[in-house]
Design a protein around this motif. Structure first.
Motif, short mmCIF file in Angstrom:
data_model
loop_
_atom_site.label_atom_id
_atom_site.label_comp_id
_atom_site.label_asym_id
_atom_site.label_seq_id
_atom_site.Cartn_x
_atom_site.Cartn_y
_atom_site.Cartn_z
N PHE A 1 26.82 12.64 -5.00
CA PHE A 1 27.50 13.41 -3.96
C PHE A 1 27.74 14.80 -4.53
O PHE A 1 28.47 14.97 -5.51
CB PHE A 1 28.82 12.75 -3.56
CG PHE A 1 28.63 11.42 -2.86
CD1 PHE A 1 28.41 11.38 -1.49
CD2 PHE A 1 28.64 10.24 -3.58
CE1 PHE A 1 28.22 10.16 -0.84
CE2 PHE A 1 28.45 9.02 -2.94
CZ PHE A 1 28.24 8.98 -1.57
N ILE A 2 27.08 15.80 -3.93
CA ILE A 2 27.18 17.18 -4.39
C ILE A 2 28.09 17.92 -3.43
O ILE A 2 27.71 18.24 -2.31
CB ILE A 2 25.79 17.84 -4.44
CG1 ILE A 2 24.82 16.98 -5.27
CG2 ILE A 2 25.88 19.25 -5.00
CD1 ILE A 2 23.38 17.45 -5.24
N ASN A 3 29.33 18.15 -3.86
CA ASN A 3 30.37 18.65 -2.96
C ASN A 3 30.40 17.83 -1.67
O ASN A 3 30.56 18.36 -0.57
CB ASN A 3 30.17 20.13 -2.64
CG ASN A 3 30.73 21.03 -3.74
OD1 ASN A 3 31.03 20.56 -4.84
ND2 ASN A 3 30.85 22.32 -3.46
N GLY A 4 30.24 16.53 -1.83
CA GLY A 4 30.31 15.62 -0.69
C GLY A 4 29.00 15.37 0.02
O GLY A 4 28.92 14.50 0.89
N GLN A 5 27.92 16.09 -0.33
CA GLN A 5 26.61 15.87 0.29
C GLN A 5 25.84 14.80 -0.50
O GLN A 5 25.65 14.93 -1.69
CB GLN A 5 25.80 17.17 0.33
CG GLN A 5 26.42 18.24 1.21
CD GLN A 5 25.53 19.46 1.34
OE1 GLN A 5 24.31 19.35 1.44
NE2 GLN A 5 26.13 20.64 1.33
N ARG A 6 25.42 13.79 0.22
CA ARG A 6 24.75 12.66 -0.43
C ARG A 6 23.32 12.99 -0.83
O ARG A 6 22.56 13.60 -0.08
CB ARG A 6 24.74 11.46 0.52
CG ARG A 6 24.24 10.15 -0.11
CD ARG A 6 23.91 9.12 0.97
NE ARG A 6 25.01 8.96 1.90
CZ ARG A 6 25.96 8.04 1.79
NH1 ARG A 6 25.95 7.20 0.77
NH2 ARG A 6 26.92 7.95 2.69
N LEU A 7 22.94 12.55 -2.03
CA LEU A 7 21.56 12.64 -2.52
C LEU A 7 21.28 11.33 -3.24
O LEU A 7 21.99 10.98 -4.18
CB LEU A 7 21.39 13.84 -3.46
CG LEU A 7 19.96 14.08 -3.99
CD1 LEU A 7 19.03 14.46 -2.84
CD2 LEU A 7 19.96 15.18 -5.05
N VAL A 8 20.25 10.63 -2.81
CA VAL A 8 19.98 9.29 -3.34
C VAL A 8 18.67 9.26 -4.12
O VAL A 8 17.66 9.78 -3.67
CB VAL A 8 19.92 8.25 -2.20
CG1 VAL A 8 19.67 6.85 -2.75
CG2 VAL A 8 21.21 8.27 -1.39
N GLY A 9 18.70 8.65 -5.28
CA GLY A 9 17.49 8.43 -6.07
C GLY A 9 17.39 9.33 -7.29
O GLY A 9 18.14 10.29 -7.45
N ALA A 10 16.47 8.97 -8.17
CA ALA A 10 16.24 9.75 -9.40
C ALA A 10 15.41 10.98 -9.05
O ALA A 10 14.22 11.07 -9.38
CB ALA A 10 15.54 8.89 -10.45
N ARG A 11 16.03 11.93 -8.38
CA ARG A 11 15.33 13.11 -7.88
C ARG A 11 15.09 14.13 -9.00
O ARG A 11 15.82 14.19 -9.97
CB ARG A 11 16.15 13.77 -6.78
CG ARG A 11 16.47 12.87 -5.60
CD ARG A 11 15.22 12.40 -4.87
NE ARG A 11 15.56 11.75 -3.62
CZ ARG A 11 15.57 12.36 -2.44
NH1 ARG A 11 15.24 13.64 -2.35
NH2 ARG A 11 15.89 11.71 -1.34
N PRO A 12 14.07 14.98 -8.83
CA PRO A 12 13.81 16.04 -9.80
C PRO A 12 14.83 17.16 -9.66
O PRO A 12 15.60 17.22 -8.69
CB PRO A 12 12.41 16.52 -9.42
CG PRO A 12 12.28 16.21 -7.97
CD PRO A 12 13.04 14.92 -7.77
N LEU A 13 14.82 18.09 -10.59
CA LEU A 13 15.78 19.19 -10.62
C LEU A 13 15.76 20.00 -9.32
O LEU A 13 16.81 20.42 -8.82
CB LEU A 13 15.48 20.09 -11.82
CG LEU A 13 16.37 21.33 -11.98
CD1 LEU A 13 17.84 20.92 -12.13
CD2 LEU A 13 15.90 22.15 -13.18
N ASP A 14 14.58 20.22 -8.75
CA ASP A 14 14.47 21.03 -7.53
C ASP A 14 15.29 20.46 -6.39
O ASP A 14 15.83 21.22 -5.56
CB ASP A 14 13.01 21.15 -7.10
CG ASP A 14 12.20 22.06 -8.02
OD1 ASP A 14 12.83 22.76 -8.84
OD2 ASP A 14 10.95 22.06 -7.93
N SER A 15 15.39 19.13 -6.31
CA SER A 15 16.15 18.51 -5.24
C SER A 15 17.64 18.86 -5.35
O SER A 15 18.31 19.09 -4.33
CB SER A 15 15.96 16.99 -5.26
OG SER A 15 14.62 16.64 -5.01
N PHE A 16 18.13 18.90 -6.58
CA PHE A 16 19.53 19.28 -6.80
C PHE A 16 19.72 20.78 -6.56
O PHE A 16 20.70 21.20 -5.95
CB PHE A 16 19.96 18.91 -8.22
CG PHE A 16 20.10 17.42 -8.45
CD1 PHE A 16 21.32 16.79 -8.28
CD2 PHE A 16 19.00 16.65 -8.83
CE1 PHE A 16 21.47 15.43 -8.49
CE2 PHE A 16 19.13 15.29 -9.03
CZ PHE A 16 20.36 14.68 -8.87
#
Length: 272
Positions: free
Chosen positions: A246-261
């Motif tokens: 949860f990035i400031n409350g925004q959900r991101l699921v999975g072992a994502r690469p740096l670009d996704s973050f």
């Protein structure tokens, strides 16, 4: 009268003359009839029915397995999900106000961006994130991101919960001890596993960590409630697999690469 009946093929006794190849008393057309006993007919029908049922079951089983595999292949890469029956999920929509609780974190407490990860020490995708993305992420956003780690051990991983308790026991001796053991667990996950025996060996390599105190804390089970609290919070946020961020409350699921973050973090920083 001298008529002869020799060519009529009828005996003087009035009895019909047996036809060659037939048993006396057998109809002349018997050789053209196939007789099937009722018991054999029933067995044949039952066998055919069983075969058709088996064929139908096999078809639907294969169809389900194929469609299930196809659905998974289309899903989010690099996420290990909990079985649907194991947790009561309360889904949330949009931005979620996620608590950091009293869990360990890296980075400034007042950083403009807070990332909360719900993770599992035995999850291979979680190890992938920490091996490949975590370091570059914190380096790129040094001073701008606070990274909080919370536990979500999956029931499918028998060593995950005790590993989480061990890490939290290390936290009792200092945040630096926690993060050192945290890194060691993920680094050795695929080599030694994350059972308590393996963790005890890892702990011996951490400078300043009192292994006797660590062992006593683990055996007491006093950190189990802390892990349970993380799991309950994760359920309330609709977490069903690891890793989930949860990035400031925004959900991101999975072992994502740096670009996704970065795509999310850069937008958040630009809006400040």
């Amino acid at each position: 009268m001298s008529e002869s009946f020799a060519d009529e093929n009828i005996s003087n006794s009035g009895e019909p003359t047996p036809v060659e190849g037939l048993t006396p008393g057998e109809p002349a057309h018997a050789q053209e009839v196939i007789v099937i006993r009722r018991s054999r007919f029933v067995v044949a029908v039952a066998g055919l029915t069983g075969f058709l049922i088996g064929l139908a079951i096999g078809y639907f089983t294969f169809s389900y397995a194929f469609n299930r595999g196809f659905a998974l292949a289309r899903g989010v890469a690099g996420v290990q999900s909990a079985p649907a029956v194991q947790r009561q999920v309360q889904p949330n929509q949009g931005r979620i106000d996620v608590s950091v609780d009293d869990d360990p974190y890296v980075g400034p407490k007042n950083a403009p961006v807070t990332i909360v990860e719900f993770s599992d020490f035995q999850c291979p995708f979680c190890a992938d994130f920490h091996d490949k993305t975590y370091g570059p992420l914190m380096q790129k956003y040094n001073g701008k991101v606070r990274f909080v780690y919370r536990d979500f051990p999956l029931d499918m991983h028998p060593d995950a919960e005790k590993a989480a308790e061990a890490a939290n026991c290390a936290l009792q001796q200092g945040a630096d001890k926690y993060w050192a053991l945290h890194a060691a667990i993920f680094k050795n996950q695929r080599v030694t596993g994350v059972g308590l025996a393996a963790i005890a060996t890892m702990a011996k390599t951490i400078s300043g960590l009192d292994t006797a105190k660590l062992d006593a804390c683990i055996k007491s089970g006093k950190m189990a409630d802390e892990i349970s609290k993380d799991v309950q919070d994760a359920n309330s946020y609709g977490v069903t697999g690891t890793p989930t961020f949860f990035i400031n409350g925004q959900r991101l699921v999975g072992a994502r690469p740096l670009d996704s973050f970065s795509s999310i973090i850069d937008q958040l920083l630009a809006a400040k």
